[in-house]
Design an enzyme around this catalytic site. Structure first.
Site, PDB file in Angstrom:
ATOM      1  N   ARG A   1      27.737  17.132 -13.801  1.00 36.64           N
ATOM      2  CA  ARG A   1      28.205  16.323 -14.930  1.00 36.64           C
ATOM      3  C   ARG A   1      28.069  17.104 -16.226  1.00 36.64           C
ATOM      4  NH1 ARG A   1      26.234  12.685 -11.074  1.00 36.64           N
ATOM      5  NH2 ARG A   1      28.032  11.518 -10.260  1.00 36.64           N
TER       6      ARG A   1
ATOM      7  N   ASP B   1      29.664  17.781  -7.645  1.00 41.90           N
ATOM      8  CA  ASP B   1      29.920  16.337  -7.697  1.00 41.90           C
ATOM      9  C   ASP B   1      31.376  16.183  -8.105  1.00 41.90           C
ATOM     10  OD1 ASP B   1      29.595  13.387  -8.121  1.00 41.90           O
ATOM     11  OD2 ASP B   1      27.482  13.894  -7.941  1.00 41.90           O
TER      12      ASP B   1
ATOM     13  N   HIS C   1      31.756  11.908  -3.681  1.00 41.27           N
ATOM     14  CA  HIS C   1      31.277  12.696  -4.815  1.00 41.27           C
ATOM     15  C   HIS C   1      31.743  14.141  -4.703  1.00 41.27           C
ATOM     16  CE1 HIS C   1      28.947   9.739  -7.011  1.00 41.27           C
ATOM     17  NE2 HIS C   1      28.540   9.269  -5.849  1.00 41.27           N
TER      18      HIS C   1
ATOM     19  N   ASP D   1      25.989   9.595  -0.369  1.00 40.26           N
ATOM     20  CA  ASP D   1      25.880   8.309  -1.058  1.00 40.26           C
ATOM     21  C   ASP D   1      27.237   7.829  -1.554  1.00 40.26           C
ATOM     22  OD1 ASP D   1      25.857  10.517  -2.854  1.00 40.26           O
ATOM     23  OD2 ASP D   1      25.322   9.165  -4.487  1.00 40.26           O
ATOM     24  N   GLU D   2      27.304   6.542  -1.818  1.00 41.40           N
ATOM     25  CA  GLU D   2      28.409   5.908  -2.536  1.00 41.40           C
ATOM     26  C   GLU D   2      29.786   6.361  -2.047  1.00 41.40           C
ATOM     27  OE1 GLU D   2      26.339   5.015  -6.821  1.00 41.40           O
ATOM     28  OE2 GLU D   2      27.115   7.040  -6.561  1.00 41.40           O
TER      29      GLU D   2
ATOM     30  N   TYR E   1      14.321   7.675 -11.841  1.00 40.86           N
ATOM     31  CA  TYR E   1      15.610   8.037 -12.429  1.00 40.86           C
ATOM     32  C   TYR E   1      15.392   8.370 -13.908  1.00 40.86           C
ATOM     33  CZ  TYR E   1      18.817   7.969  -8.570  1.00 40.86           C
ATOM     34  OH  TYR E   1      19.492   8.337  -7.437  1.00 40.86           O
ATOM     35  N   PHE E   2      15.095   9.637 -14.126  1.00 38.46           N
ATOM     36  CA  PHE E   2      14.684  10.087 -15.457  1.00 38.46           C
ATOM     37  C   PHE E   2      15.837  10.074 -16.461  1.00 38.46           C
ATOM     38  CE2 PHE E   2      10.948  12.923 -13.769  1.00 38.46           C
ATOM     39  CZ  PHE E   2      10.315  11.784 -13.305  1.00 38.46           C
ATOM     40  N   ASP E   3      17.048   9.820 -15.979  1.00 39.40           N
ATOM     41  CA  ASP E   3      18.186   9.750 -16.906  1.00 39.40           C
ATOM     42  C   ASP E   3      18.282   8.378 -17.575  1.00 39.40           C
ATOM     43  OD1 ASP E   3      18.719   9.124 -14.119  1.00 39.40           O
ATOM     44  OD2 ASP E   3      20.806   8.758 -14.689  1.00 39.40           O
TER      45      ASP E   3
ATOM     46  N   TRP F   1      19.930  13.006 -13.543  1.00 41.93           N
ATOM     47  CA  TRP F   1      21.393  12.899 -13.508  1.00 41.93           C
ATOM     48  C   TRP F   1      21.908  13.144 -14.923  1.00 41.93           C
ATOM     49  CZ3 TRP F   1      23.242  12.980  -8.800  1.00 41.93           C
ATOM     50  CH2 TRP F   1      22.449  12.490  -7.757  1.00 41.93           C
TER      51      TRP F   1
ATOM     52  N   GLU G   1      25.084  12.626 -16.480  1.00 44.73           N
ATOM     53  CA  GLU G   1      26.266  12.032 -17.129  1.00 44.73           C
ATOM     54  C   GLU G   1      26.038  11.881 -18.627  1.00 44.73           C
ATOM     55  OE1 GLU G   1      24.801  10.756 -14.397  1.00 44.73           O
ATOM     56  OE2 GLU G   1      26.303  10.058 -12.951  1.00 44.73           O
TER      57      GLU G   1
HETATM   58  C1  ACM Z   1      22.683   8.389  -6.429  1.00 41.50           C
HETATM   59  O1  ACM Z   1      22.099   8.178  -7.503  1.00 41.50           O
HETATM   60  N1  ACM Z   1      23.907   7.933  -6.249  1.00 41.50           N
HETATM   61  C2  ACM Z   1      22.065   9.124  -5.364  1.00 41.50           C
END
Ligand code: ACM
Ligand code: ZN
Length: 518
Positions: A118, A147, A218, A291-292, A389-391, A428, A430
């Site tokens: 990202r 990604d 992704h 994932d996703e 999730y440090f973001d 992450w 973004e």
């Molecule tokens: C994730 O945050 N989709 C692994």
């Protein structure tokens, strides 16, 4: 004891040992494998002692002598990192308080993740992060190299992955709920030579680099480069939006498109990429994402539907399971263990016999599949959203969420068993466009993570941690870290928190950087 992460056992006594002139500034000694180091006056001693646990160390400090014992170089290095902290070396202090320490880590996986798809940070930033991981005794760098929004690793067999896939022409701005797009081009990738250098740099600091490459979802950047790997060979761009409120575009699968799970040419491509990754990264583990994954294209694809029929699969979820199984088998034959995000074990047909796949538990919602997997001895890495999730902004995910992470709160009652490899913090990117936001997001969460990962659970105490963190702040500042002063989570300003949260999803995802008092 002024040290993070807090050691397993320690006693303090009066007096100090002066280390002036005996040690390099970054605290790495070029130890030989059968290390034994003595200072000229024989008062500074590092000895090999095979009875000390791997990565552990014994440190004895008296006014006359400083002695380190370790069975591995990493253990010896960690002892020196402790010395660095104990005396405040980076601030120019050289007096080590007298003490006896016997230390070893709680978990063998003490991970930090960085998403460079990202936003691409580059070699210098990565090395800086590795330096700090080392100081905190973190030993696993999970490198999210691909990604939808960018492919960041050179693959010689498929040059378009970086030629086309590493560049995007525009970027979504303003947070998850924003539909604002700016003509901000973004690009960058690592050559294989640079990757090798970073892997070596990490290894010198006791850190294993685990690459992540995402299939079957992704991977829109890869599909932009090689459209034939998707179900439908429509040419799509490297997307510059990260998700959120752009329904008509998602409806066209322009974001988070999937690989075709039915065509053999997809597997040829994936295996070709994995071949090069496995030679680039000596790590036992390779992260393959999973994932996703939306099933929209698979439902319409004749190849995917043929595979479902031919193999008696019940649905597209099992199609993904079948796809993952082929990757698992391929990597297993190469002596590697794949890691997948916890979604992949929902497929009943996933082949996880003999712990052939490690699961990384991330989902914000509790997942009984993941929890049962760990309870039954399945290999597991813990990075639950609410803690790791440090973001996320501190207004949503305060420091105590990271510090007070207890696996049993997520159904993992056997966390100290061998199969639970450990914990990991996720960066992450973004909404991490630059170093200022990176520093704010990672520090001091990295310190809290280190203590969860290293220190015995019954020794952890948030008040003690905060005191030690306050003592560390001048060092972080001196080293140029824009850490979060953390007023938002430690004080209770509801109005400000609400504003930060509102702007995080739509408006200004970097507001906390501007408010930071440090
Ligand atoms: C994730 O945050 N989709 C692994
Ligand atoms: Zn298909």
């Amino acid at each position: 004891m002024n040290i993070i992460p807090l050691p397993k056992e320690f006693t303090e006594s009066s007096g100090v040992y002066l280390i002036d002139g005996k040690i390099k500034s970054d605290f790495r000694l070029d130890l030989l494998d059968d290390f034994a180091v003595f200072s000229d006056d024989a008062s500074f001693v590092i000895e090999k002692d095979s009875s000390v646990p791997e990565e552990g160390y014994k440190l004895s400090v008296t006014p006359e002598r400083l002695t380190v014992k370790a069975s591995t170089k990493t253990g010896a290095y960690y002892a020196l990192q402790s010395v660095r902290r104990l005396c405040g070396f980076d601030l120019g202090n050289r007096e080590v308080p007298c003490c006896e320490i016997e230390d070893e880590p709680r978990f063998k996986w003490r991970g930090l993740h960085l998403d460079e798809s990202r936003h691409f940070f580059g070699e210098k930033e990565v090395k800086r992060l590795l330096d700090f991981m080392f100081a905190e005794k973190l030993n696993t760098f999970h490198w999210h190299l691909t990604d939808d929004q960018g492919w960041r690793v050179e693959i010689k067999k498929y040059p378009l992955l970086t030629e086309i896939g590493s560049k995007r022409a525009y970027t979504q701005v303003g947070g998850w709920g924003s539909d604002k797009i700016e003509a901000l081009e973004h690009g960058g990738y690592y050559t294989q030579q640079q990757i090798a250098e970073i892997v070596e740099y990490a290894a010198e600091r006791g850190i294993t680099v685990v690459p992540e490459i995402d299939f079957p979802a992704h991977c829109a950047a890869a599909i932009a480069a090689y459209p034939y790997i998707a179900c439908f060979e429509t040419k799509t761009e490297v997307p510059g939006y990260f998700g959120g409120l752009i329904p008509e575009k998602q409806g066209n699968y322009r974001w988070n498109r999937t690989l075709c799970c039915g065509k053999e040419t997809t597997f040829e491509f994936v295996f070709g990429v994995l071949d090069e990754l496995c030679s680039l990264f000596p790590s036992r583990y390779i992260h393959i994402g999973g994932d996703e994954a939306p099933s929209g294209e698979w439902k319409l694809c004749k190849d995917c539907q043929r595979v479902i029929k031919e193999n008696g699969l019940k649905n597209e979820e099992q199609l993904q399971g079948w796809f993952e199984n082929r990757l698992i088998a391929y990597l297993r034959d190469k002596g590697k263990t794949p890691i997948g995000w916890n979604e992949i074990i929902r497929a009943e047909n996933l082949d996880n016999a003999n712990n052939s796949v490690a699961i990384q538990y991330w989902t914000p919602k509790r997942d009984t599949f993941a929890e049962n997997y760990a309870q039954k001895g399945g290999t597991m890495i813990l990075s639950n959203h609410q803690s790791f999730y440090f973001d996320m902004p501190y207004a949503m995910m305060p420091l105590c969420n990271t510090y007070n992470y207890f696996p049993k709160n997520y159904g993992i009652n056997n966390a100290d068993a061998k199969n639970v490899l450990g914990v990991e913090g996720e960066l992450w990117s973004e909404w991490i466009p630059d170093r200022a936001k990176l520093d704010l997001s990672a520090f001091p969460r990295m310190q809290a993570l280190a203590e969860v990962a290293w220190t015995p659970e019954d020794r952890r105490d948030f008040d003690s941690f905060k005191r030690r963190l306050d003592e560390l702040k001048p060092t972080l500042k001196k080293l140029g870290i824009g850490y979060a002063e953390d007023c938002i989570s430690l004080n209770d300003d509801k109005k400000l928190k609400d504003e930060i949260l509102e702007k995080f999803s739509c408006g200004d995802p970097c507001l906390e950087v501007k408010l930071n008092k440090n």
